[in-house]
Design a protein around this motif. Structure first.
Motif, mmCIF file in Angstrom:
data_model
loop_
_atom_site.group_PDB
_atom_site.id
_atom_site.type_symbol
_atom_site.label_atom_id
_atom_site.label_comp_id
_atom_site.label_asym_id
_atom_site.label_seq_id
_atom_site.Cartn_x
_atom_site.Cartn_y
_atom_site.Cartn_z
ATOM 1 N N ILE A 1 -32.044 -18.860 44.049
ATOM 2 C CA ILE A 1 -31.140 -17.091 43.560
ATOM 3 C C ILE A 1 -32.175 -17.116 42.272
ATOM 4 O O ILE A 1 -31.295 -17.925 41.278
ATOM 5 C CB ILE A 1 -30.206 -17.349 43.921
ATOM 6 C CG1 ILE A 1 -29.285 -17.213 45.679
ATOM 7 C CG2 ILE A 1 -29.278 -16.100 42.603
ATOM 8 C CD1 ILE A 1 -29.998 -16.525 46.297
ATOM 9 N N LYS A 2 -32.510 -15.984 42.160
ATOM 10 C CA LYS A 2 -32.558 -15.246 40.362
ATOM 11 C C LYS A 2 -31.293 -14.487 40.185
ATOM 12 O O LYS A 2 -30.962 -13.308 41.497
ATOM 13 C CB LYS A 2 -33.484 -14.704 40.419
ATOM 14 C CG LYS A 2 -34.640 -15.632 41.306
ATOM 15 C CD LYS A 2 -35.171 -16.923 40.519
ATOM 16 C CE LYS A 2 -36.593 -17.729 40.418
ATOM 17 N NZ LYS A 2 -36.734 -18.242 41.668
ATOM 18 N N LYS A 3 -30.825 -14.382 39.150
ATOM 19 C CA LYS A 3 -29.403 -13.593 38.906
ATOM 20 C C LYS A 3 -29.707 -13.443 37.010
ATOM 21 O O LYS A 3 -30.012 -14.374 36.008
ATOM 22 C CB LYS A 3 -28.467 -14.377 39.446
ATOM 23 C CG LYS A 3 -27.464 -12.988 39.205
ATOM 24 C CD LYS A 3 -26.289 -13.468 39.752
ATOM 25 C CE LYS A 3 -24.855 -12.824 39.116
ATOM 26 N NZ LYS A 3 -24.928 -11.040 40.150
ATOM 27 N N GLU A 4 -29.788 -12.095 36.950
ATOM 28 C CA GLU A 4 -29.639 -11.860 35.221
ATOM 29 C C GLU A 4 -28.390 -12.171 35.312
ATOM 30 O O GLU A 4 -27.288 -11.522 35.332
ATOM 31 C CB GLU A 4 -29.682 -10.742 34.977
ATOM 32 C CG GLU A 4 -29.994 -10.233 33.426
ATOM 33 C CD GLU A 4 -30.468 -8.443 33.280
ATOM 34 O OE1 GLU A 4 -31.061 -8.415 32.587
ATOM 35 O OE2 GLU A 4 -29.576 -7.601 32.965
ATOM 36 N N ILE A 5 -27.799 -13.207 33.874
ATOM 37 C CA ILE A 5 -26.489 -13.499 33.127
ATOM 38 C C ILE A 5 -26.725 -13.694 31.738
ATOM 39 O O ILE A 5 -28.251 -14.079 30.845
ATOM 40 C CB ILE A 5 -26.005 -14.941 33.918
ATOM 41 C CG1 ILE A 5 -26.683 -15.417 34.955
ATOM 42 C CG2 ILE A 5 -25.256 -15.336 33.485
ATOM 43 C CD1 ILE A 5 -26.728 -16.666 35.898
ATOM 44 N N TYR A 6 -26.029 -13.401 31.829
ATOM 45 C CA TYR A 6 -25.301 -12.975 29.881
ATOM 46 C C TYR A 6 -24.281 -13.663 29.472
ATOM 47 O O TYR A 6 -23.090 -13.730 30.457
ATOM 48 C CB TYR A 6 -25.741 -11.596 29.345
ATOM 49 C CG TYR A 6 -25.777 -10.658 29.003
ATOM 50 C CD1 TYR A 6 -27.769 -10.572 27.988
ATOM 51 C CD2 TYR A 6 -26.839 -9.585 30.910
ATOM 52 C CE1 TYR A 6 -28.094 -9.791 28.346
ATOM 53 C CE2 TYR A 6 -27.913 -8.950 30.808
ATOM 54 C CZ TYR A 6 -28.851 -8.973 29.876
ATOM 55 O OH TYR A 6 -29.651 -8.468 29.180
ATOM 56 N N ILE A 7 -24.455 -14.852 28.649
ATOM 57 C CA ILE A 7 -24.050 -15.978 28.970
ATOM 58 C C ILE A 7 -22.892 -16.377 27.268
ATOM 59 O O ILE A 7 -23.987 -16.009 25.959
ATOM 60 C CB ILE A 7 -24.448 -17.403 28.697
ATOM 61 C CG1 ILE A 7 -24.920 -17.930 30.687
ATOM 62 C CG2 ILE A 7 -23.714 -18.181 28.707
ATOM 63 C CD1 ILE A 7 -26.324 -18.837 30.545
ATOM 64 N N SER A 8 -22.432 -15.899 27.158
ATOM 65 C CA SER A 8 -21.444 -16.644 25.687
ATOM 66 C C SER A 8 -21.965 -17.838 24.785
ATOM 67 O O SER A 8 -22.628 -18.642 25.476
ATOM 68 C CB SER A 8 -19.676 -16.629 25.615
ATOM 69 O OG SER A 8 -19.429 -16.990 24.774
ATOM 70 N N ASN A 9 -22.258 -17.537 23.552
ATOM 71 C CA ASN A 9 -23.124 -17.901 22.475
ATOM 72 C C ASN A 9 -24.330 -18.501 22.996
ATOM 73 O O ASN A 9 -24.536 -20.262 22.812
ATOM 74 C CB ASN A 9 -21.945 -19.220 22.887
ATOM 75 C CG ASN A 9 -20.602 -19.082 21.986
ATOM 76 O OD1 ASN A 9 -20.087 -18.420 22.398
ATOM 77 N ND2 ASN A 9 -20.532 -19.760 20.952
ATOM 78 N N SER A 10 -24.761 -17.794 24.827
ATOM 79 C CA SER A 10 -25.863 -18.851 24.739
ATOM 80 C C SER A 10 -27.201 -17.767 25.081
ATOM 81 O O SER A 10 -28.082 -17.960 25.526
ATOM 82 C CB SER A 10 -25.701 -19.230 25.897
ATOM 83 O OG SER A 10 -26.750 -20.595 26.309
ATOM 84 N N THR A 11 -26.982 -16.155 25.088
ATOM 85 C CA THR A 11 -28.069 -15.911 24.867
ATOM 86 C C THR A 11 -28.512 -14.941 23.558
ATOM 87 O O THR A 11 -27.817 -14.327 22.882
ATOM 88 C CB THR A 11 -27.315 -14.048 25.304
ATOM 89 O OG1 THR A 11 -26.571 -14.743 27.208
ATOM 90 C CG2 THR A 11 -27.736 -13.248 26.474
ATOM 91 N N GLU A 12 -30.303 -14.940 23.875
ATOM 92 C CA GLU A 12 -30.502 -14.937 22.543
ATOM 93 C C GLU A 12 -31.003 -13.294 22.226
ATOM 94 O O GLU A 12 -31.401 -12.629 23.508
ATOM 95 C CB GLU A 12 -31.793 -15.906 22.718
ATOM 96 C CG GLU A 12 -31.952 -16.927 22.217
ATOM 97 C CD GLU A 12 -31.009 -17.940 21.147
ATOM 98 O OE1 GLU A 12 -30.792 -16.781 20.360
ATOM 99 O OE2 GLU A 12 -30.764 -18.924 21.099
ATOM 100 N N SER A 13 -31.255 -13.052 20.899
ATOM 101 C CA SER A 13 -30.875 -11.724 21.221
ATOM 102 C C SER A 13 -32.628 -11.021 20.792
ATOM 103 O O SER A 13 -33.012 -11.027 20.054
ATOM 104 C CB SER A 13 -30.300 -10.907 20.139
ATOM 105 O OG SER A 13 -30.556 -9.808 19.076
ATOM 106 N N ASP A 14 -33.485 -10.786 22.140
ATOM 107 C CA ASP A 14 -34.675 -10.422 21.898
ATOM 108 C C ASP A 14 -34.967 -9.732 23.434
ATOM 109 O O ASP A 14 -33.851 -9.476 23.814
ATOM 110 C CB ASP A 14 -35.434 -12.006 21.863
ATOM 111 C CG ASP A 14 -34.704 -13.200 22.752
ATOM 112 O OD1 ASP A 14 -34.368 -12.876 24.373
ATOM 113 O OD2 ASP A 14 -35.438 -14.497 22.366
ATOM 114 N N THR A 15 -36.116 -9.806 23.254
ATOM 115 C CA THR A 15 -36.730 -8.403 24.848
ATOM 116 C C THR A 15 -36.581 -9.799 26.233
ATOM 117 O O THR A 15 -37.410 -8.911 27.078
ATOM 118 C CB THR A 15 -37.367 -7.617 24.786
ATOM 119 O OG1 THR A 15 -38.974 -8.984 23.883
ATOM 120 C CG2 THR A 15 -37.367 -6.655 23.386
#
Length: 606
Positions: free
Chosen positions: A77-91
């Motif tokens: 499974i592929k899913k877009e996830i935004y993870i606390s303390n772990s999502t680098e601010s880039d593109t």
């Protein structure tokens, strides 16, 4: 009486057999979907199909075959996830590949049957979204190629160092320079931590001298580095662990889920932040081990933290767990401060923004939540409020509609904390070791109990209680913390005190204290250096009936103070036993003698 006992036994048998719901538990075997143990073929499709089969069922046991199964990103499974303390601010893409994907499931047990699940590439071991009453048990996870490279120093001279590369660490030598790579990735940076295996001490190090030297391949994965090592402090037997600093994954992920249990789970390697629980309720970790496989020869099991809880509520229980070999903190519990960037003219709507570059992209507030408006300079609550609605308007901003008007005391630049999503925490019967950073980070306003644990040679503070609105923006003022019957053995050899209460309130307010009611009692401290406890802005701090013994692990530093207190109140330091060659000292700052009661004679005020 006999009849009553028979009835109780039969009822217990009924619960085990049919489940609490009264239904016979369906057993789904992944072998029915083509998964074969020890086949070394891609089991991702079969695992995915087995979990999909759980949809609509009320009581399901998924059973793994034992032995070893392998999972690749292909067919996962592929899913877009935004993870606390772990999502680098880039593109770059935030799409993750997930090994075991639980989506809107209830009353499901994953029984691993002690199966070793080997991940390939960069994968999340398991992820739970909008689930309830899930148990994952009797399972092991590891990586075929960990994203941590490990090398052992074989010999050292001023002009050359010889190293043995671990068999799990793939590398290349090109034009006399070494590089590391894996399944679909190549290292772009070389964050390095060294392990003194003889003393079990981890310290920040550098791979720079090796990158500047000439690498020459020798036999049996041995590499000779020729260069200037005269000023370096490497020694035979040291293990260097090397990784990128980019956090683009996590070991396990639990979000918007309730009543989750991990039992007898072994995480032998996790890429990224470890097991992350994010806006989840009632999480139990029982006999969860984060450590390399004993036969692997590796020393590191986690790329960063081991257990991370961000914005959770209900009860967090960590019982009988062990962490050994992490590049960051074994455990962190916190909320998140978001900054107010806009207030509507009618004072009913605010726009708030995620401030740290690694935390954003997920809903941090929900309709009906209680919030606290907080001064970022003092960390003092201004007023409280309740939300009528909340929505994520872009990846870094939320629009919050309040149930009523905002007080005139609140202004743009203040921060808010979600006080509904704050957990009660119990950590007991566990062992935390082999980390160069801290042991536990805890910031939650509800009850915290830390008892019967062993903190063994954590590089920094064994326990840190922080709270800030200027760096990590990790929120939470504590109000009821008990630390008792623990053993702290030779901690803080890299820096700091063993226990540190350090809110980042940059302005002190007379009569206001960020933290309250912290009891540290009946613990055993084995220390080589004098600093034990430091505290700032705390009201009600008790350090009593503790035993402090001296160790000769390392020589002591220059800090003579065992206790350092700043702007604290109602402090009691009494009835502690010191088996040391030196007498304890207390230093206070911005305090009067009436604010501390102690039987220690050496008390100095700045």
């Amino acid at each position: 009486m006999i009849f009553s006992k028979v009835k109780s036994i039969l009822f217990l048998f009924f619960l085990i057999t049919f489940g609490v719901s009264g239904q016979v538990a369906d057993t789904i075997k992944v072998t029915q979907f083509g998964v074969k143990s020890n086949s070394y073929s891609n089991a991702s499709k079969g695992v995915r199909e087995a979990l999909e089969k759980c949809k609509g069922k009320q009581n399901v046991v998924i059973q793994l075959p034992g032995g070893r199964i392998d999972l690749w990103p292909e067919d996962a499974i592929k899913k877009e996830i935004y993870i606390s303390n772990s999502t680098e601010s880039d593109t770059l893409s935030k799409v993750k590949s997930i090994g075991f994907y639980f989506d809107n499931l209830e009353n499901v047990t994953l029984d691993g049957n002690n199966t070793l699940v080997v991940l390939h590439g960069k994968m999340v071991s398991f992820a739970l979204f909008n689930c309830q009453n899930i148990e994952i048990k009797n399972i092991q996870f590891d990586y075929e190629r960990p994203t941590m490279s490990e090398v052992t120093v074989v010999s050292v001279s001023p002009s050359a160092i010889k190293m043995k590369i671990h068999p799990d660490s793939r590398y290349f030598i090109e034009n006399g320079k070494i590089g590391f790579y894996g399944e679909g990735w190549k290292s772009n940076s070389h964050h390095t931590i060294s392990l003194d295996k003889e003393k079990n001490l981890m310290r920040y190090s550098s791979f720079g001298p090796f990158l500047k030297s000439k690498a020459i391949q020798e036999e049996n994965r041995t590499v000779l580095f020729e260069g200037d090592f005269a000023k370096e402090k490497y020694k035979d037997g040291d293990v260097l662990s090397i990784r990128d600093t980019y956090r683009d994954n996590c070991g396990g992920f639990i979000t918007l889920s309730k009543d989750i249990v991990l039992s007898n789970v072994k995480m032998h390697f996790m890429h990224g932040l470890g097991i992350v629980s994010q806006f989840a309720e009632n999480i139990t970790l029982s006999k969860v081990v984060v450590a390399p496989r004993e036969d692997s020869g590796r020393v590191i099991a986690s790329f960063a933290d081991c257990f991370h809880f961000s914005g959770c509520k209900g009860k967090i229980l960590v019982d009988g767990c062990r962490t050994s070999g992490s590049h960051d903190d074994p455990m962190n519990v916190h909320g998140t401060h978001l900054k107010i960037t806009e207030i509507s003219q009618d004072k009913k709507i605010i726009i708030v923004q995620f401030m740290h570059h690694q935390t954003y992209g997920f809903e941090a507030f929900f309709a009906g939540d209680s919030i606290s408006f907080v001064s970022p300079q003092t960390l003092k609550p201004i007023v409280s409020g309740k939300l009528k609605s909340a929505k994520l308007i872009n990846k870094k901003e939320m629009e919050l509609v309040l149930d009523g008007k905002i007080s005139d005391k609140v202004k743009v630049g203040d921060v808010i904390e979600n006080t509904t999503w704050t957990p009660e925490v119990t950590i007991k019967n566990s062992r935390f070791e082999r980390t160069n950073t801290r042991g536990l980070l805890l910031t939650t306003s509800r009850k915290v109990l830390i008892e019967n644990n062993i903190f063994y040679r954590t590089g920094m503070h064994a326990i840190l209680i922080a709270n800030d609105a200027s760096s990590w923006f990790e929120s939470g003022s504590v109000s009821d913390v008990t630390i008792r019957n623990n053993t702290f053995e030779e901690c803080a050899y890299n820096s700091g005190t063993i226990i540190n209460i350090a809110p980042e309130n940059h302005e002190l307010v007379e009569g206001y204290y960020v933290h309250r009611n912290i009891r540290i009692e009946n613990n055993t401290f084995k220390i080589f250096d004098k600093p034990i406890l430091s505290a700032r802005s705390t009201d009600g701090l008790f350090f009593s009936n503790n035993t402090i013994n001296q160790s000769d692990l390392l020589s002591a530093g220059s800090n003579e103070n065992s206790f350092s207190l700043t702007a604290c109140n109602n402090v009691v330091i009494k009835n502690n036993k010191f088996g040391t060659t030196w007498k304890p000292k207390i230093t206070t700052d911005k305090m009067t003698k009436k604010q501390i009661k102690t039987d220690i004679k050496d008390l100095n005020s700045k």
